[in-house]
Design an enzyme around this catalytic site. Structure first.
Site, PDB file in Angstrom:
ATOM      1  NE  ARG A  35      -3.544  -2.255   2.802  1.00 38.58           N
ATOM      2  CZ  ARG A  35      -3.258  -3.430   3.381  1.00 38.58           C
ATOM      3  NH1 ARG A  35      -2.030  -3.626   3.874  1.00 38.58           N
ATOM      4  NH2 ARG A  35      -4.150  -4.378   3.463  1.00 38.58           N
ATOM      5  CE  LYS A  69      -7.860  -1.000   5.325  1.00 33.81           C
ATOM      6  NZ  LYS A  69      -8.634  -1.216   4.080  1.00 33.81           N
ATOM      7  CG  HIS A 118      -4.399   0.895  -3.599  1.00 32.48           C
ATOM      8  ND1 HIS A 118      -3.697   0.813  -2.409  1.00 32.48           N
ATOM      9  CD2 HIS A 118      -5.368  -0.065  -3.514  1.00 32.48           C
ATOM     10  CE1 HIS A 118      -4.231  -0.127  -1.649  1.00 32.48           C
ATOM     11  NE2 HIS A 118      -5.242  -0.673  -2.297  1.00 32.48           N
ATOM     12  NE  ARG A 129      -2.929  -3.490  -1.380  1.00 32.88           N
ATOM     13  CZ  ARG A 129      -2.540  -4.364  -0.464  1.00 32.88           C
ATOM     14  NH1 ARG A 129      -1.254  -4.653  -0.335  1.00 32.88           N
ATOM     15  NH2 ARG A 129      -3.419  -4.946   0.327  1.00 32.88           N
ATOM     16  CG  HIS A 173      -6.392  -8.539   1.119  1.00 36.02           C
ATOM     17  ND1 HIS A 173      -6.658  -8.859  -0.198  1.00 36.02           N
ATOM     18  CD2 HIS A 173      -6.205  -7.186   1.145  1.00 36.02           C
ATOM     19  CE1 HIS A 173      -6.642  -7.753  -0.929  1.00 36.02           C
ATOM     20  NE2 HIS A 173      -6.363  -6.739  -0.142  1.00 36.02           N
ATOM     21  CE1 TYR A 204      -6.643  -6.415  -6.945  1.00 33.75           C
ATOM     22  CE2 TYR A 204      -6.584  -7.797  -4.996  1.00 33.75           C
ATOM     23  CZ  TYR A 204      -6.460  -6.557  -5.589  1.00 33.75           C
ATOM     24  OH  TYR A 204      -6.147  -5.461  -4.829  1.00 33.75           O
TER      25      TYR A 204
END
Length: 302
Positions: A141, A166, A237, A240, A263, A272
């Protein structure tokens, strides 16, 4: 955002909120956003946010909607207020009153491999090229790229240590041979220029005691995309997203990609699969297997 506890300009409630966020290792951007969003409630009420009632929160959300506040922004405010009421003022009953709105999930913009190559080649200096290469080559990120330190590059285990991902979660990201080569080149140049130290930031800002800002990184990738004639809406992003999609197209297991991206939920990574066009093209349709509509080969000329 590490404010001094005894600063006379900070109210005890604000300081308590900051302490709660620091205790949980919230990043600078998250802390800034939470303070801003909780401030929105205070401005609406005209008094301290810890005095809010359930009806106040209901009126606040209705007002936001009537003012045309975008759904993602409203949901970001909900996250900030839930943390505030659950943690800082210990009012979970109020946190439960906040409504998170459903929103259609947009498919991420993904670059082709050729577009990524052109974009990286269009950067104006080695530092910027290395930063964008980290975003694409390791799937980080923008805040994670900015927060990297020189010591986070583990060349023995071929890993990048992400100390604060995150939600304050740390993880190890992949470090490829080519990326390591590029980072070593940047280290040699940056060290010669006197902007890099072994205990310093991997991508220092104008003030070398601070890291490059996420805003600056965004400007860098937008300008590189413009020079590379990439006709898509591009941010850091995007690199990414492209990292994850290209790995999926190369046959990497989606659960491995989930770990590499950091994640918490597989559902986030599964998005994705909807943009992995090479994966779609590699599948043979059952209609083709019937062989009903094959073109007949013309007879060779005699």
């Amino acid at each position: 955002m590490h404010n001094q506890p005894n600063s006379p300009t900070i109210s005890p409630l604000r300081q308590r909120l900051i302490d709660d966020m620091n205790l949980r290792h919230f990043g600078h951007e998250t802390q800034r956003n939470y303070l801003r969003d909780i401030g929105r409630l205070a401005s609406f009420l005209g008094r301290s946010p810890d005095t809010a009632s359930a009806d106040d929160l209901r009126r606040f959300q209705i007002w936001q909607q009537s003012e045309g506040v975008p759904v993602p922004t409203m949901n970001s405010v909900v996250s900030a207020l839930r943390f505030f009421f659950n943690t800082t003022v210990d009012r979970p009953d109020l946190a439960r009153r906040l409504v998170r709105l459903a929103q259609p999930r947009k498919l991420p913009v993904v670059l082709s491999r050729q577009e990524v190559t052109r974009l990286l080649d269009a950067t104006t200096c080695l530092k910027h090229q290395a930063a964008l290469a980290v975003a694409y080559g390791s799937g980080l990120r923008v805040s994670e790229v900015a927060s990297l330190k020189v010591a986070d590059v583990d060349s023995e285990r071929m890993l990048l240590r992400v100390e604060r991902g995150k939600g304050g979660r740390g993880r190890n990201a992949m470090l490829s041979e080519d990326l390591l080569t590029l980072l070593r080149q940047w280290w040699q140049v940056g060290h010669r220029q006197g902007v890099m130290r072994r205990d310093g930031w991997l991508f220092p800002g104008i003030n070398t005691l601070r890291p490059i800002s996420t805003r600056q990184l965004h400007r860098v990738v937008v300008e590189a995309a413009r020079k590379a004639d990439v006709d898509k809406r591009v941010g850091l992003h995007t690199l990414r997203h492209s990292f994850a999609t290209h790995l999926l197209e190369d046959g990497v297991d989606i659960r491995v990609i989930q770990v590499l991206l950091g994640h918490a939920k597989l559902n986030n990574t599964a998005l994705y699969t909807k943009v992995a066009t090479r994966t779609v093209r590699s599948v043979t349709s059952p209609l083709d297997r019937l062989g009903l509509f094959k073109m007949e080969e013309s007879a060779p000329d005699s």
